[in-house]
Design a protein around this motif. Structure first.
Motif, PDB file in Angstrom:
ATOM      1  N   UNK A  47      45.345  68.243  -1.154  1.00 21.41           N
ATOM      2  CA  UNK A  47      46.680  67.649  -1.269  1.00 21.41           C
ATOM      3  C   UNK A  47      46.795  66.426  -0.364  1.00 21.41           C
ATOM      4  N   UNK A  48      46.052  66.460   0.743  1.00 20.03           N
ATOM      5  CA  UNK A  48      46.084  65.332   1.673  1.00 20.03           C
ATOM      6  C   UNK A  48      45.266  64.154   1.151  1.00 20.03           C
ATOM      7  N   UNK A  49      44.476  64.380   0.108  1.00 25.49           N
ATOM      8  CA  UNK A  49      43.765  63.275  -0.544  1.00 25.49           C
ATOM      9  C   UNK A  49      42.260  63.325  -0.449  1.00 25.49           C
ATOM     10  N   UNK A  50      41.702  64.456   0.011  1.00 23.84           N
ATOM     11  CA  UNK A  50      40.262  64.500   0.228  1.00 23.84           C
ATOM     12  C   UNK A  50      39.484  65.189  -0.864  1.00 23.84           C
ATOM     13  N   UNK A  85      48.571  60.014  -5.497  1.00 26.92           N
ATOM     14  CA  UNK A  85      49.518  60.481  -4.471  1.00 26.92           C
ATOM     15  C   UNK A  85      48.794  61.437  -3.545  1.00 26.92           C
ATOM     16  N   UNK A  86      48.980  61.274  -2.240  1.00 24.24           N
ATOM     17  CA  UNK A  86      48.338  62.183  -1.288  1.00 24.24           C
ATOM     18  C   UNK A  86      49.123  62.204   0.014  1.00 24.24           C
ATOM     19  N   UNK A  87      49.017  63.328   0.716  1.00 29.83           N
ATOM     20  CA  UNK A  87      49.864  63.540   1.902  1.00 29.83           C
ATOM     21  C   UNK A  87      49.659  62.482   2.985  1.00 29.83           C
ATOM     22  N   UNK A  88      48.422  62.036   3.172  1.00 27.88           N
ATOM     23  CA  UNK A  88      48.174  61.116   4.293  1.00 27.88           C
ATOM     24  C   UNK A  88      48.620  59.683   4.007  1.00 27.88           C
ATOM     25  N   UNK A  89      49.220  59.478   2.838  1.00 28.90           N
ATOM     26  CA  UNK A  89      49.759  58.159   2.538  1.00 28.90           C
ATOM     27  C   UNK A  89      51.230  58.107   2.938  1.00 28.90           C
ATOM     28  N   UNK A  90      51.489  57.525   4.097  1.00 31.25           N
ATOM     29  CA  UNK A  90      52.859  57.483   4.611  1.00 31.25           C
ATOM     30  C   UNK A  90      53.710  56.418   3.912  1.00 31.25           C
ATOM     31  N   UNK A 109      55.706  58.871   0.724  1.00 32.60           N
ATOM     32  CA  UNK A 109      55.746  60.288   1.092  1.00 32.60           C
ATOM     33  C   UNK A 109      55.969  61.192  -0.127  1.00 32.60           C
ATOM     34  N   UNK A 110      55.298  62.325  -0.115  1.00 33.67           N
ATOM     35  CA  UNK A 110      55.461  63.271  -1.214  1.00 33.67           C
ATOM     36  C   UNK A 110      55.765  64.660  -0.658  1.00 33.67           C
ATOM     37  N   UNK A 117      54.751  68.365  -1.710  1.00 30.64           N
ATOM     38  CA  UNK A 117      53.830  69.114  -2.572  1.00 30.64           C
ATOM     39  C   UNK A 117      54.229  70.584  -2.536  1.00 30.64           C
TER      40      UNK A 117
END
Lengths: 118, 317, 394
Positions: free
Chosen positions: C73-76, C198-203, C206-207, C209
């Motif tokens: 979810x964070x994008x990895x 979309x991913x959590x570490x993209x400030x 913000x999303x 999830x």
């Protein structure tokens, strides 16, 4: 009283994939003011702007501008009374009145300020 | 340490429009923790009141990146997010400093999530776990948890003709966390914003796993008038039912109340303890007072056994 | 193919090798026999700095999948491995990973579920989570396990769905075989970079999830997921097509073995398909019109395509290495029957279900010969039991 408007809800093809809400703080668009049975009234002259009410409000409903309380966000205030209870001012800078009373007053004001009968 | 004037100028990171009860203490915890943490924060939340009231699709009260997946795994979820951050920083793909915070209620922390929490703490992730502890499963309708105090009326340990509410004392999760020898463990409370925000700031300035157990009065489950949330929180500290203290690198530091009040002062304000005020239940009340006194003395002894050593000033992030 | 890339590897080593070449951002895993080696070997790669991966040695499989969900979810790019009880403990999180549409890839070494506790191969673990929303890819041997892992990453990220690649516990996981490995550069180029929208570490964006859906949104989100698993069939074929064109090894939704002119056919998955091929060869040399269909993709189930491939058969045996505990046929047999129900009129109605190999019980050439023998007799009108238990002591 129903504050919420009936929204037209998107179909499955229009929603972002994977149970995502895109963008932060969208809940501020959801109104919880109609839960209230008591209403806080801001007594501007008594307020010392210590912001105690602001920091304890569970609903972020105390409006502060440039470090000063300017009033309440009645769209979100649920009338819990924490602001009133926590107010350190002697005699309190907030008064809690019943919603019924508040609405009656509003009606009187609205009537007084309303369009004149032809 | 920021003052309220400065904090009020920040963007609201936990907004209104959530569906928490009027006077909800969990919402106060979320708001004040994020005030102290600031916008460069990712939150993972266990299933529970806070998650349910704050993320009813398509409305989110979180103005920062947020993830929820299940009940028992907030610590594991945030460790996954933190692990990716570590990986990306090492690969040179990312350079932003980020706070990783997990929120769980007492059910999700003391009980079903304890294993996941213990694992994450032992692995040493750079995370802060905040337990908003309202001493029962409030989301499902006030069932007893491992955090519920003795004598409290809950729906699965109710007061009946024979039983007088929960028969066991709560477990001491803060001490369990301290036994993990992590750099920072603390207890805080709803009703003392200065204590909570400063502990969050302090925790976030430390690299490694941190745990803060925030005592959170719940007007629904504790049965009191909603305006009393913060007052009852402060009273739990003054009666030493919930001492404010921190364990920084093994050193205990207790914030002592000016005057230690009898536990009944706290109990009498709450519907869940109504039966304890009956004369026939006096022995149970005495039992609770005695246990509270013993816990308090134990805590003071721990503090005296780990004398304060001057540590370098911690700079908040 | 460069000769130096031909090596001897066990299934677990082959999967770990694929993971090294994929070089994921995060691996979170917990040991369990017989899958332990996959992540154990991989942890060695981490310790030697051969990968850039952050390895999270969690305290349970539940936390393994939870950490994978956090990371994805964070994008990895995120991977794990497990088996049996571990997969069962993960079950809650498997559904959530799929519902959140996170492209996690898992090495799943098939092992029997307790009770009784047993560490050997059957498919009951994978079958237990067949409705979880994960794409399920079965492997016949080490080579397929390796190739499937590389393809799984591409499939997962395109379909936005998690994928489990299975091998048969001990039979493949610990059996050493000839393996053709891609060069690191070819593997890297094939799997490419993962760039989520979309991913959590993209400030910047913000999303939230994993929000709570009430009655007004849950069905729409599930409807999306249903469509995604339907669409993944074509993605699987596209990725297999690209893999085949680049590296010469062809894959599809299933493999047809000597199906030209076949009249009796076994449908079987995993290593048993390899054993059945030997039997088919023998029968063909004796003039028996025997064939084999080996489903590679169990989820999404290639219903129409399988029904088409079974057109004109006189009798079909479906071999299941697990039971449905529903007092009926095995899970694969039920799916095949359902596929044939919707097939054009006149398609084969003689479908025999064989439950075999539970808890690692050996499946021998003679057992499979017996099944073909049953099929020959059934095709001539002789009544046979609808469900048989192969290799169990009566």
């Amino acid at each position: 009283m129903s504050i919420q408007k009936r929204e037209k809800k998107p179909g499955w093809k229009e929603l972002p994939e994977g149970d995502l809400i895109i963008g932060g703080g969208t809940a501020s668009g959801f109104k919880t003011g109609d839960w209230r049975s008591k209403r806080p009234i801001f007594l501007k002259d008594k307020c010392i702007h210590c912001l105690t009410c602001w920091v304890y409000c569970p609903d972020s409903a105390i409006i502060v501008q440039d470090g000063k309380v300017i009033g309440y966000d009645y769209d979100h205030c649920k009338g819990c009374g924490i602001c009133y209870h926590e107010c350190p001012v002697k005699g309190k800078a907030i008064r809690m009145i019943s919603e019924k009373e508040a609405k009656a007053k509003n009606t009187v004001i609205a009537k007084a300020e309303g369009p004149k009968q032809p | 340490m920021a003052n309220l004037k400065d904090l009020s100028k920040q963007k609201a990171l936990f907004t209104g429009g959530h569906r928490g009860c009027a006077g909800c203490g969990a919402a106060i915890v979320a708001r004040q923790v994020l005030m102290a943490a600031g916008p460069n924060t990712v939150v993972a939340n266990a299933t529970g009141c806070l998650e349910v009231v704050s993320t009813i699709f398509p409305y989110t009260a979180w103005n920062i990146p947020f993830v929820h997946s299940a009940f028992e795994n907030a610590a594991a979820s945030i460790s996954g997010v933190e692990a990716l951050h570590k990986s990306w920083v090492r690969q040179g793909k990312y350079d932003k400093k980020v706070n990783f915070i997990a929120f769980g209620g007492d059910g999700g922390t003391y009980d079903i999530g304890l294993q996941s929490l213990s694992g994450a703490m032992e692995r040493g992730h750079n995370i802060l776990y905040v337990c908003y502890n309202n001493e029962a499963y409030m989301n499902t309708g006030v069932q007893r948890s491992g955090a519920t105090p003795k004598g409290a009326d809950t729906t699965t340990a109710p007061v009946g003709k024979i039983k007088k509410g929960k028969e066991q004392f709560r477990k001491d999760l803060t001490e369990i966390m301290a036994a993990h020898r992590i750099p920072y463990v603390a207890q805080s409370v709803v009703g003392n914003w200065r204590d909570l925000t400063s502990k969050v700031e302090k925790a976030l300035a430390i690299e490694g796993p941190k745990f803060i157990n925030v005592f959170q009065p719940c007007r629904l489950g504790w049965a009191y008038d909603p305006e009393m949330t913060c007052e009852i929180g402060r009273l739990s500290v003054e009666t030493c039912v919930w001492p404010l203290y921190e364990v920084l690198n093994g050193q205990y530091k207790v914030t002592k109340p000016k005057e230690k009040k009898p536990v009944v002062e706290w109990i009498k304000l709450q519907g869940r303890f109504r039966h304890l005020l009956k004369p026939e239940n006096k022995p149970l009340l005495d039992d609770i007072q005695a246990a509270t006194d013993k816990n308090w003395e134990d805590l003071l002894r721990k503090e005296s056994l780990t004398p304060q050593v001057k540590t370098p000033e911690l700079k908040p992030s | 193919m460069d000769k130096t890339n031909i090596v001897a590897r066990t299934g677990n080593e082959a999967m770990a090798e694929a993971m090294r070449q994929i070089n994921p951002d995060v691996v979170a895993a917990y040991p369990i026999t017989p899958a332990t080696e996959v992540v154990q070997i991989f942890a060695g790669y981490v310790a030697d700095g051969l990968v850039k991966t952050e390895f999270v040695p969690v305290e349970s499989e539940h936390s393994a999948m939870s950490a994978c969900i956090g990371s994805a979810a964070a994008g990895g790019r995120t991977m794990t491995g497990t088996s049996s009880q571990g997969l069962a403990l993960m079950a809650e999180m498997l559904y959530i990973a799929a519902g959140l549409r996170l492209p996690i890839v898992m090495a799943d070494v098939n092992r029997a579920l307790s009770s009784p506790i047993n560490i050997h191969c059957d498919h009951s673990d994978t079958m237990m989570v067949k409705e979880s929303g994960w794409i399920q890819i079965f492997s016949e041997n080490c080579q397929e396990a390796y190739d499937n892992m590389l393809q799984a990453i591409r499939i997962a990220e395109k379909a936005k769905l998690p994928v489990m690649v299975t091998t048969d516990g001990f039979i493949i996981s610990h059996g050493m075989e000839r393996l053709e490995i891609l060069s690191d550069a070819d593997a890297k180029a094939f799997v490419g970079e993962y760039k989520p929208e979309y991913y959590l570490l993209n400030f910047e964006k913000p999303i939230t999830v994993g929000a709570l859906d009430l009655t007004d949104y849950y069905f729409e989100h599930k409807r999306q997921q249903i469509e995604a698993i339907k669409d993944s069939k074509q993605i699987i074929l596209d990725v297999a097509g690209e893999f085949g064109a680049k590296f010469g090894r062809e894959y599809g939704l299933f493999e047809k073995y000597k199906m030209d002119g076949a009249e009796i056919v076994i449908v079987a998955m995993g290593s048993t398909a390899g054993t059945a091929k030997v039997v088919v060869d023998g029968l063909r040399s004796k003039g028996v019109k025997a064939g084999l269909v080996k489903p590679r993709i169990f989820r999404p189930f290639p219903k129409e395509e399988l029904a088409e491939s079974l057109k004109g058969m006189k009798a079909i045996a479906v071999m299941d290495r697990s039971d449905s505990m529903n007092a009926q046929e095995g899970p694969l047999a039920l799916e095949i029957k359902a596929a044939l129900y919707d097939a054009p009129a006149g398609s084969c109605r003689t479908v025999l279900s064989y439950i075999y190999g539970l808890g690692g019980r050996e499946i021998k050439l003679e057992d499979i010969e017996l099944v073909y023998n049953d099929l020959s007799e059934a095709s001539k009108g002789k009544a046979k039991p609808k469900v048989s238990y192969l290799g169990v002591r009566e």
